[in-house]
Design an enzyme around this catalytic site. Structure first.
Site, PDB file in Angstrom:
ATOM      1  N   ALA A 138      -5.534   5.581  12.260  1.00 30.89           N
ATOM      2  CA  ALA A 138      -4.369   4.844  11.756  1.00 30.89           C
ATOM      3  C   ALA A 138      -4.702   3.360  11.681  1.00 30.89           C
ATOM      4  CB  ALA A 138      -3.159   5.079  12.665  1.00 30.89           C
ATOM      5  N   GLY A 139      -5.284   2.946  10.555  1.00 31.81           N
ATOM      6  CA  GLY A 139      -5.727   1.573  10.452  1.00 31.81           C
ATOM      7  C   GLY A 139      -6.857   1.324  11.432  1.00 31.81           C
ATOM      8  N   HIS A 196      -9.992   0.695   0.917  1.00 28.98           N
ATOM      9  CA  HIS A 196     -10.830   1.336   1.957  1.00 28.98           C
ATOM     10  C   HIS A 196     -11.682   2.484   1.405  1.00 28.98           C
ATOM     11  CE1 HIS A 196      -7.254   3.880   2.278  1.00 28.98           C
ATOM     12  NE2 HIS A 196      -6.604   3.028   3.041  1.00 28.98           N
ATOM     13  N   HIS A 213     -14.522   4.138  10.467  1.00 29.03           N
ATOM     14  CA  HIS A 213     -14.023   4.587   9.163  1.00 29.03           C
ATOM     15  C   HIS A 213     -15.164   4.992   8.239  1.00 29.03           C
ATOM     16  CE1 HIS A 213     -10.214   2.723  10.360  1.00 29.03           C
ATOM     17  NE2 HIS A 213      -9.647   3.348   9.340  1.00 29.03           N
ATOM     18  N   GLU A 227       0.860  -1.179   0.000  1.00 24.69           N
ATOM     19  CA  GLU A 227       0.000   0.000   0.000  1.00 24.69           C
ATOM     20  C   GLU A 227       0.898   1.231   0.000  1.00 24.69           C
ATOM     21  OE1 GLU A 227      -3.671   1.974   2.574  1.00 24.69           O
ATOM     22  OE2 GLU A 227      -2.650   0.187   3.332  1.00 24.69           O
ATOM     23  N   ASP A 247      -8.061  -3.742   7.616  1.00 21.08           N
ATOM     24  CA  ASP A 247      -6.988  -2.744   7.678  1.00 21.08           C
ATOM     25  C   ASP A 247      -6.408  -2.729   9.090  1.00 21.08           C
ATOM     26  OD1 ASP A 247      -5.244  -0.854   6.646  1.00 21.08           O
ATOM     27  OD2 ASP A 247      -6.605   0.835   6.944  1.00 21.08           O
ATOM     28  N   ASP A 259     -15.806  -1.103  10.618  1.00 22.20           N
ATOM     29  CA  ASP A 259     -15.745  -0.910  12.070  1.00 22.20           C
ATOM     30  C   ASP A 259     -16.724   0.157  12.551  1.00 22.20           C
ATOM     31  OD1 ASP A 259     -14.495   1.307  11.023  1.00 22.20           O
ATOM     32  OD2 ASP A 259     -12.658   1.120  12.217  1.00 22.20           O
ATOM     33  N   HIS A 263       0.104   7.784   6.174  1.00 23.14           N
ATOM     34  CA  HIS A 263       1.324   7.513   5.415  1.00 23.14           C
ATOM     35  C   HIS A 263       2.173   8.778   5.347  1.00 23.14           C
ATOM     36  CE1 HIS A 263      -0.096   3.684   3.229  1.00 23.14           C
ATOM     37  NE2 HIS A 263      -1.072   4.008   4.079  1.00 23.14           N
TER      38      HIS A 263
END
Length: 395
Positions: free
Chosen positions: A302-303, A210, A245, A124, A267, A242, A136
């Site tokens: 973050a994930g 995502h 997100h 990724e 993720d 979840d 990132h």
């Protein structure tokens, strides 16, 4: 060696049916018989779950993995129903990223047969847009030049998926080259317009990483990435279910628009399956707080700490049809990654199976016919590490 599993109900094709008995020979399903009687287990039998975007779990980050951490992941993932997973590595210097991938592959080779099975690697990055970085590091993002794509392809068959931003210079050609090499290309961390998203599909891109997150949003005149993805049958839509997100109403929208093209993904980061504390993602600290959502020091998500079984339960809880929800974590991701013998209960398929209890929690899990998890006898034979202390300033 042959084994027969019998269940009250099973996910076969596009529906639940039962009772069912499944004959397993040499790790594969040899026969499926409906109407089985005698010795039938209570609960629902489904294919093993397939997670094609996971950065780590149970205290271990794939970017800093060792044999012990990999063993902990593969032994504990079946408790969440996952039998196959795709280790994901986020943006780093390309040379470092490829080194990380080789370490992951080496660690996997030492733990084969002890639990869930790896499908290779998903990179990724670093061919992502600095306009949509998420957590990132934008300073490490680069354009996909032919030389850089060549370097990625040195991973050969182990390279299963690459997420990139197709609007970057050389992006469409990179999509074409990677696709021709048998790599699934996903559009993600991108500011691509709707037209550019369509062009990426023309070149062979087949997935959205995502959906809604770290991409140009849906507009009523400029559809962005989600607008095209929701109507373009060439795309599988990766959805982090979840409910943080992507909200419940948006999840319902996605399933109503593209139910048979949704692949539930976690993720997940090292925080998945762990208590609140500080964990690692791609070499940086992230904080898992009491709300269950990992975040960077700046507060960016973050994930996730999601597990795939919980993703299914989340979607069912908001009204998604259970068959559709289970297919989104089994046959849809398996087909998307090019694995026609996974994610289904049919003759010739690998005998990766999960028996679920009445609360839709994994009760027993088999990988290639071998029992790798039994909730009734599960013990912490791979103890989880405690949360770590943050370096420097607390998050």
């Amino acid at each position: 060696m042959s084994t027969v599993l019998a269940a009250q109900k099973a996910l076969i094709g596009r529906g639940f049916t039962g009772p069912v008995s499944v004959l397993i020979e040499d790790g594969r399903i040899a026969q499926v018989t409906e109407g089985a009687t005698g010795g039938t287990a209570n609960g629902l039998l489904t294919p093993g779950l397939v997670d094609i975007q996971v950065n780590g779990a149970f205290g271990a980050d794939f970017a800093e993995i060792d044999e012990e951490g990999m063993r902990r992941i593969v032994r504990n993932l079946p408790s969440t129903g996952v039998t196959r997973f795709l280790p994901t590595l986020i943006t780093a210097d390309l040379t470092q990223l490829l080194d990380q991938a080789r370490v992951v592959l080496a660690a996997v080779s030492t733990v084969n047969g002890t639990g869930a099975q790896s499908l290779g690697v998903h990179l990724e990055g670093p061919f992502l847009s600095t306009k949509r970085p998420g957590v990132h590091d934008p300073a490490l993002m680069v354009a996909p030049t032919p030389e850089r794509v060549d370097a990625m392809l040195e991973l050969r068959d182990a390279l299963r998926m690459v997420t990139l931003a197709p609007e970057l210079p050389g992006g469409i050609e990179a999509v074409r080259r990677l696709t021709e090499a048998g790599v699934l290309v996903a559009v993600g961390h991108t500011d691509a317009t709707g037209a550019e998203t369509s062009h990426a599909a023309d070149a062979g891109a087949g997935m959205i990483t995502h959906l809604f997150n770290a991409q140009r949003g849906l507009g009523h005149r400029e559809p962005g990435v989600p607008g095209v993805a929701l109507v373009d049958d060439r795309y599988t839509l990766g959805l982090i279910a979840d409910l943080a997100h992507v909200g419940a109403d948006a999840c319902r929208l996605v399933f109503r628009a593209a139910g048979d093209r949704v692949a539930l993904v976690t993720d997940a980061v090292a925080a998945a399956g762990m208590p609140p504390g500080v964990y690692r993602l791609g070499g940086a600290d992230v904080l898992l707080s009491d709300d269950g959502v990992p975040r960077s020091a700046e507060g960016t998500i973050a994930g996730s700490a999601l597990t795939l079984d919980r993703a299914i339960r989340n979607m069912i809880s908001i009204g998604v049809d259970p068959v559709t929800a289970f297919r989104a974590a089994t046959i849809i991701p398996a087909d998307t990654i090019g694995e026609p013998h996974m994610g289904r209960i049919e003759p010739g398929a690998l005998a990766d199976l999960v028996l679920w209890d009445d609360d839709l929690k994994p009760s027993k899990v088999w990988v290639e016919g071998k029992l790798v998890y039994d909730a009734a006898t599960a013990s912490p034979d791979t103890p989880l590490p405690p949360p770590r202390e943050a370096a420097g300033q607390p998050l």
